[in-house]
Design a protein around this motif. Structure first.
Motif: not given
Length: 142
Positions: A5-17, A40-45, A81-91
């Motif tokens: 029920n909230s927006i989750r902020v993530l930081a993900l790393g794109l690694i290409r070879d 990657g994963g969640g950004v803490d406050f 898993k049948g539930k709506t999620g909402h993310e802001l991804i810092q890529l």
């Protein structure tokens, strides 16, 4: 996955070879589908997203990163898993500091109680829709 029920902020790393990407493998038991996404994963406050990215790679696979470059922010509203999620991804685009990570095909890791695996996958498998890459539109950052 966090709260639904909230927006989750993530930081993900794109690694290409070359023609392959380093990704985590996931499974949605409701859709009965395997999917892949960048590590990657969640950004803490109070934490910068770049610091969260480096922390998550250390926690998950004990890897240091280099050549970290911010690519943009992706908003992702999805069903899992049948539930709506909402993310802001810092890529971020990044590289492994240790070249040995480019020689390893698969790395098991834990995310809380969940056992997961990260692996190298040929980009063409996503372009051909043979495999699923989340979030949708992720390939445009390549």
């Amino acid at each position: 996955m966090g709260k639904y029920n909230s927006i989750r902020v993530l930081a993900l790393g794109l690694i290409r070879d070359g023609d392959r990407l380093f990704l985590g493998e996931g499974f949605d038991p409701v859709k009965k589908k395997t999917f892949y996404r960048a590590l990657g994963g969640g950004v803490d406050f109070g934490e910068l997203s770049i610091d969260a990215l480096e922390r998550e790679f250390q926690e998950e696979i004990q890897a240091d990163l280099k050549n970290i470059e911010y690519l943009g922010c992706v908003e992702n509203i999805f069903k899992f898993k049948g539930k709506t999620g909402h993310e802001l991804i810092q890529l971020y685009r990044c590289d492994f500091a240790d070249p040995e990570f480019y020689k390893i095909d698969r790395i098991p890791f834990s995310e809380g109680k969940r056992k997961k695996e990260a692996l190298w996958i040929d980009i063409e498998k996503f372009r051909s829709n043979e495999l699923i890459l989340y979030p949708e539109g992720f390939l445009k950052f390549l």
